[in-house]
Design a protein around this motif. Sequence first.
Motif, PDB file in Angstrom:
ATOM      1  N   ASP A 241       0.813  -1.121   0.116  1.00 20.18           N
ATOM      2  CA  ASP A 241       0.035  -0.195  -0.186  1.00 20.18           C
ATOM      3  C   ASP A 241       1.000   1.585   0.125  1.00 20.18           C
ATOM      4  O   ASP A 241       0.516   2.146  -0.978  1.00 20.18           O
ATOM      5  CB  ASP A 241      -1.015   0.054   1.298  1.00 20.18           C
ATOM      6  N   LYS A 242       1.808   1.214   0.997  1.00 20.42           N
ATOM      7  CA  LYS A 242       2.538   2.625   1.100  1.00 20.42           C
ATOM      8  C   LYS A 242       3.568   2.620  -0.036  1.00 20.42           C
ATOM      9  O   LYS A 242       4.249   3.736  -0.727  1.00 20.42           O
ATOM     10  CB  LYS A 242       3.538   2.460   2.302  1.00 20.42           C
ATOM     11  N   THR A 243       3.931   1.161  -0.684  1.00 19.79           N
ATOM     12  CA  THR A 243       4.896   1.536  -2.084  1.00 19.79           C
ATOM     13  C   THR A 243       4.151   2.247  -3.277  1.00 19.79           C
ATOM     14  O   THR A 243       4.877   3.094  -3.894  1.00 19.79           O
ATOM     15  CB  THR A 243       5.403   0.070  -2.448  1.00 19.79           C
ATOM     16  N   LEU A 244       3.013   1.965  -3.406  1.00 16.39           N
ATOM     17  CA  LEU A 244       1.965   2.581  -4.537  1.00 16.39           C
ATOM     18  C   LEU A 244       1.866   4.009  -4.151  1.00 16.39           C
ATOM     19  O   LEU A 244       1.831   4.537  -5.105  1.00 16.39           O
ATOM     20  CB  LEU A 244       0.637   1.718  -4.533  1.00 16.39           C
ATOM     21  N   LEU A 245       1.626   4.285  -2.831  1.00 15.43           N
ATOM     22  CA  LEU A 245       1.554   5.634  -2.663  1.00 15.43           C
ATOM     23  C   LEU A 245       2.975   6.490  -2.832  1.00 15.43           C
ATOM     24  O   LEU A 245       2.807   7.595  -3.166  1.00 15.43           O
ATOM     25  CB  LEU A 245       1.213   5.878  -1.095  1.00 15.43           C
ATOM     26  N   ALA A 246       3.781   5.760  -2.533  1.00 17.35           N
ATOM     27  CA  ALA A 246       5.232   6.490  -2.747  1.00 17.35           C
ATOM     28  C   ALA A 246       5.474   6.621  -4.442  1.00 17.35           C
ATOM     29  O   ALA A 246       5.849   7.710  -4.804  1.00 17.35           O
ATOM     30  CB  ALA A 246       6.461   5.578  -2.411  1.00 17.35           C
ATOM     31  N   ALA A 247       4.786   5.541  -5.130  1.00 14.21           N
ATOM     32  CA  ALA A 247       5.091   5.815  -6.707  1.00 14.21           C
ATOM     33  C   ALA A 247       4.100   6.876  -7.171  1.00 14.21           C
ATOM     34  O   ALA A 247       4.436   7.681  -7.854  1.00 14.21           O
ATOM     35  CB  ALA A 247       4.596   4.481  -7.576  1.00 14.21           C
ATOM     36  N   TYR A 248       2.934   7.018  -6.435  1.00 12.37           N
ATOM     37  CA  TYR A 248       1.914   7.921  -6.834  1.00 12.37           C
ATOM     38  C   TYR A 248       2.681   9.381  -6.578  1.00 12.37           C
ATOM     39  O   TYR A 248       2.457  10.458  -7.233  1.00 12.37           O
ATOM     40  CB  TYR A 248       0.662   7.867  -5.913  1.00 12.37           C
ATOM     41  N   ALA A 249       3.012   9.484  -5.413  1.00 10.31           N
ATOM     42  CA  ALA A 249       3.922  10.857  -4.818  1.00 10.31           C
ATOM     43  C   ALA A 249       5.032  11.122  -5.954  1.00 10.31           C
ATOM     44  O   ALA A 249       5.248  12.476  -6.108  1.00 10.31           O
ATOM     45  CB  ALA A 249       4.385  10.696  -3.468  1.00 10.31           C
ATOM     46  N   ASP A 250       5.570  10.362  -6.570  1.00 10.07           N
ATOM     47  CA  ASP A 250       6.549  10.492  -7.471  1.00 10.07           C
ATOM     48  C   ASP A 250       5.983  10.591  -9.098  1.00 10.07           C
ATOM     49  O   ASP A 250       6.679  10.693  -9.988  1.00 10.07           O
ATOM     50  CB  ASP A 250       7.780   9.145  -7.512  1.00 10.07           C
ATOM     51  N   ASN A 251       4.819  10.656  -8.979  1.00  4.75           N
ATOM     52  CA  ASN A 251       4.303  10.895 -10.315  1.00  4.75           C
ATOM     53  C   ASN A 251       4.501   9.790 -11.368  1.00  4.75           C
ATOM     54  O   ASN A 251       4.746  10.254 -12.463  1.00  4.75           O
ATOM     55  CB  ASN A 251       4.208  12.158 -10.801  1.00  4.75           C
ATOM     56  N   THR A 252       4.566   8.576 -11.112  1.00  9.24           N
ATOM     57  CA  THR A 252       4.797   7.274 -11.964  1.00  9.24           C
ATOM     58  C   THR A 252       3.916   6.254 -11.833  1.00  9.24           C
ATOM     59  O   THR A 252       3.645   6.028 -10.742  1.00  9.24           O
ATOM     60  CB  THR A 252       6.370   7.110 -11.639  1.00  9.24           C
ATOM     61  N   HIS A 253       3.950   5.465 -12.959  1.00 11.07           N
ATOM     62  CA  HIS A 253       3.280   3.935 -12.665  1.00 11.07           C
ATOM     63  C   HIS A 253       4.510   2.903 -12.596  1.00 11.07           C
ATOM     64  O   HIS A 253       3.736   1.826 -12.587  1.00 11.07           O
ATOM     65  CB  HIS A 253       2.254   3.959 -14.056  1.00 11.07           C
TER      66      HIS A 253
END
Length: 534
Positions: A241-253
């Motif tokens: 969950d927090k990994t996806l949140l980190a990727a979202y914060a980095d504006n990447t898929h």
Amino acid sequence: MTIYLEHFGLNEAPFKITPHTEFFFAGANRGETLEALIYAITSGEGMVKVTGEVGAGKTMLCRVLMERLPDTVETIYLAVPSLSPDEMLATIADDLAVDAHGGNTTKLIRALQERLIATHAAGKQVVALIDEAHAMPLETLEEIRLLSNLETSHDKLMQIVLFGQPELDQHLMLPHMRQLKERITHSFNLLPLPARDIKDYLNFRLRAAGYKGPNLFSPDALKLIAEASEGLTRRINIYADKTLLAAYADNTHTVTPDHVRAAISDTQIVLPGKSGGSRLWAAVAASLLVGGVAGFLAGRITADVNQTAPPVEAAATIAPTAIKSIKTVPAETVESTKASNVAGTAIASAPNARTSPEKTPEASPKTEPMTDAKKDARTPAADGVKLTSAATITLPASTAQDARDITAGKTAAPIPAGAKSGDWLDARMDADAARLAALPANRYSIQLMTAHSAEKSAIEGFLRNASRELSPDRIMIYPAGTKDNPRVSVLFGNFVERADAIEEMQRLSSKLTKFRPYVRSVSAVREDIRSQGG
């Protein structure tokens, strides 16, 4: 609502830590365990126990079990473990619509019995699913044993399933809990997910939440999650969950190892034990300033996860890739190796032998090669098996104990040609009961099938078919059930690790899995034999 849902095209959060039965992952033996539980309950086989570490998925399994049981089974779910005996009885009575007011314990139990008898007469069963059983007061556990005594002349009136952490097993080892322990007919251990199954687990939950794109987690990212979580599903959910949140914060898929490291560090789980006591992922934290992820995570989710993150019992070194769990073979296994005359190289060089950095056996003691004459002398003629050379043993390393048993003469007599139905079966059960009595209680075997003892022809037919695909020397049969309902069960193999038994079970052919085999401990099998009077 998790803010990254729209970013990844999700309909709902895929990695909630609260049990969501639509997200039940049937891989890694979860599905087989569920089926075995349903079979044990619907077959009326008494008390069942399921243990697993914190966050292994016991509550999820319990909730799914409630949904999958047939309509003929009424379920009682006890989720509050700290109940006194009277409170527990009152809760069960309330679920069964029995008046629990104005009477003493004796009257309440009698009222419960009458209600259960009426339910049984209507063709239904009652099962009590008790979550967090390890936290129950011992006197309440003892009251559960007394409830298990409620029965007709042929059937139990209430099935009981205990879900708990390994501490439950410690409670059952206490001398005054022996009677409860001996009533447990089936025991299951919910193991952490193997590293190879974590990819499938993550992808399954993502698809169940509506994700339709390519796989998000790279092999390196999966490796970090596997090492940090140790395969416990609750931790996997938190990190994912927090990994996806980190990727979202980095504006990447694209989910990278850096995003996983950010998630691991932000969770702030202390990993005690290795490399000098408790340490955080210090080196990981040094690489977290990726696109402002650390600050974003700290501001948005640290407070929430600090309340929900479970304690972590495993150890870590500074770098995630350095986490390794080195296991040694138990002393009793080494002693068993010393006692046998099988040359260490005979088993170590088996073509199917598996090696792993996570299971490093102690060096095998040097033994002189055993001649044919010596082996023949050690193998009684009555056993019906004669080995011509130690080098002919080609069993996998996971079944090395079977090889030692065969060479030591603890083999089963094959089915004689033209044997009268039933005559051979009884003698074989006696011989195999002696084999089981000689095995360490913490070993595991695969239960292939169970049938009523009157169906001897069918049992012998199954044994003949199984012997065409499996080594007959690794097949055992034993008396199960009760005196009123005698049954015969067929076992396969003798495994030091439950995980090895599970792996072997997954390789069985469809002909051998039609009766839904599952893994059982030798100690549980012995309890079956004792309860049957064998």
